[in-house]
Design a protein around this motif. Structure first.
Motif, short mmCIF file in Angstrom:
data_model
loop_
_atom_site.label_atom_id
_atom_site.label_comp_id
_atom_site.label_asym_id
_atom_site.label_seq_id
_atom_site.Cartn_x
_atom_site.Cartn_y
_atom_site.Cartn_z
N PRO A 144 1.08 11.36 11.19
CA PRO A 144 1.92 11.37 9.99
C PRO A 144 1.34 10.43 8.93
O PRO A 144 0.82 9.37 9.24
CB PRO A 144 3.27 10.85 10.49
N ILE A 145 1.44 10.83 7.68
CA ILE A 145 1.08 9.95 6.57
C ILE A 145 2.37 9.43 5.96
O ILE A 145 3.17 10.20 5.44
CB ILE A 145 0.23 10.68 5.52
N THR A 146 2.57 8.13 6.07
CA THR A 146 3.79 7.52 5.51
C THR A 146 3.42 6.82 4.20
O THR A 146 2.89 7.44 3.30
CB THR A 146 4.44 6.57 6.53
N GLU A 187 -0.44 6.63 12.72
CA GLU A 187 0.27 6.63 11.45
C GLU A 187 -0.63 6.08 10.35
O GLU A 187 -1.10 4.94 10.42
CB GLU A 187 1.54 5.79 11.54
N ILE A 188 -0.87 6.90 9.33
CA ILE A 188 -1.67 6.49 8.18
C ILE A 188 -0.72 6.00 7.10
O ILE A 188 0.22 6.70 6.72
CB ILE A 188 -2.52 7.67 7.67
N MET A 189 -0.95 4.79 6.60
CA MET A 189 -0.03 4.15 5.65
C MET A 189 -0.78 3.80 4.37
O MET A 189 -1.36 2.72 4.25
CB MET A 189 0.59 2.90 6.28
N PRO A 190 -0.77 4.69 3.38
CA PRO A 190 -1.49 4.42 2.13
C PRO A 190 -0.76 3.43 1.24
O PRO A 190 0.47 3.30 1.29
CB PRO A 190 -1.53 5.80 1.44
N PRO A 191 -1.52 2.76 0.37
CA PRO A 191 -0.92 2.04 -0.76
C PRO A 191 -0.73 3.05 -1.90
O PRO A 191 -0.74 4.26 -1.65
CB PRO A 191 -1.99 1.01 -1.10
N LEU A 192 -0.58 2.59 -3.11
CA LEU A 192 -0.61 3.48 -4.26
C LEU A 192 -2.04 4.00 -4.41
O LEU A 192 -2.97 3.22 -4.58
CB LEU A 192 -0.19 2.72 -5.53
N PRO A 233 -2.78 1.00 8.19
CA PRO A 233 -2.31 0.56 6.87
C PRO A 233 -3.50 0.13 6.02
O PRO A 233 -4.44 -0.49 6.51
CB PRO A 233 -1.40 -0.63 7.21
N ILE A 234 -3.44 0.45 4.73
CA ILE A 234 -4.59 0.24 3.86
C ILE A 234 -4.16 -0.48 2.59
O ILE A 234 -3.09 -0.21 2.03
CB ILE A 234 -5.25 1.60 3.52
N GLY A 235 -5.00 -1.40 2.13
CA GLY A 235 -4.74 -2.09 0.87
C GLY A 235 -3.44 -2.88 0.90
O GLY A 235 -3.18 -3.65 1.84
N MET A 236 -2.60 -2.69 -0.11
CA MET A 236 -1.32 -3.40 -0.19
C MET A 236 -0.43 -3.04 0.99
O MET A 236 0.39 -3.85 1.44
CB MET A 236 -0.61 -3.05 -1.49
N ALA A 237 -0.57 -1.84 1.52
CA ALA A 237 0.21 -1.45 2.70
C ALA A 237 -0.16 -2.31 3.90
O ALA A 237 0.69 -2.66 4.72
CB ALA A 237 -0.01 0.03 3.03
#
Length: 264
Positions: A144-146, A187-192, A233-237
């Motif tokens: 899932p991409i959250t 779980e993939i957690m992008p920032p903006l 989680p990536i960046g700000m995430a």
């Protein structure tokens, strides 16, 4: 640790633009050369992707339950070697509850369905197949991409944040339940991130000054997928995850083990 490089056939739900499309291209380029299937609502985008060597399926995740079941059954029937599914489809709306008369409840319902209910429904329908695949020794993946907004909400998009928080919580529990099955949850957690997600809000020109370029995000996401990380989680995430989420999955595991002892 099993990772995405072990996959032989990957479905990307919502891959005609943005994050989904970029990830699909990177997955197709893996040295292991998995088959990559992409879905979306826009036929012209699917036709473009077909010319690039992708398998394509037209699908709308905002379909009713029967429609989603038909979609899953048709994919599994056509691609019996399917072992991985990425859920990238999503929509985002702004709501101002200081002006309740302006709140479009149809948009709210669509957001809840597309970002959460439809994904959980599809996962439920895909699981019998993925569990069967995993029982043969082939690793299977649900991805899932959250969003970083699942952790630190953005009040301008309150319902979007709530749907992503729900999917994040569900992903932790799903991973725990599937721990010994060979089906892995990542779980993939992008920032903006640079995306068409914001175009209908008219915010893309201003957000482009602060969002993470899509290529940078994709490279970092692929690093996590190739490591087989449970959370990416990536960046700000990643900053929010480190501050507020560290230890939550382990606490969930402990609670689950205690519940098993109590209930036998």
């Amino acid at each position: 640790m099993p990772n995405i490089s072990d996959s032989k056939c990957i479905l990307v739900v919502g891959a005609t633009a943005g994050i989904g499309r970029a990830l699909a291209a990177s997955l197709k380029a893996l040295p292991s050369k998995p088959k990559v299937i992409v879905t979306g609502r826009r036929q012209e985008r699917l036709d473009e992707l077909a010319k690039q060597g992708f398998e394509t399926v037209k699908a709308d995740v905002n379909a009713d339950r029967a429609g989603l079941k038909q979609f899953v059954d048709s994919v599994v029937s056509k691609y019996p070697d399917l072992d991985s599914v990425i859920f990238s489809a999503g929509i985002q709306h702004e709501f101002d509850f200081t002006k309740p008369e302006s709140v479009n409840l149809d948009n709210l319902a669509d957001e809840l369905n597309t970002n959460y209910l439809a994904i959980v429904t599809m996962i439920t329908y895909f699981l019998p197949h993925l569990l069967k695949v995993a029982s043969t020794g082939q690793p299977a993946f649900i991805m899932p991409i959250t969003s970083g907004l699942a952790i630190v909400p953005g009040p301008w998009v309150p319902c979007y944040c709530a749907t992503k928080a729900a999917l994040h919580s569900y992903s932790i529990s799903l991973n725990e339940q599937l721990l010994d099955t060979g089906v892995h949850v990542i779980e993939i957690m992008p920032p903006l991130v640079e995306s068409e997600l914001h175009d209908h809000q008219g915010k893309s020109p201003s957000l482009s000054k602060v969002w993470m370029p899509l290529d940078e995000f994709t490279n970092k996401a692929m690093e996590g997928l190739k490591r087989g990380d449970t959370f990416v989680p990536i960046g700000m995430a990643a900053q929010g995850f480190e501050k507020f989420e560290k230890g939550k999955a382990e606490a969930s595991h402990g609670a689950f083990m205690n519940m098993k002892k109590v209930t036998g």
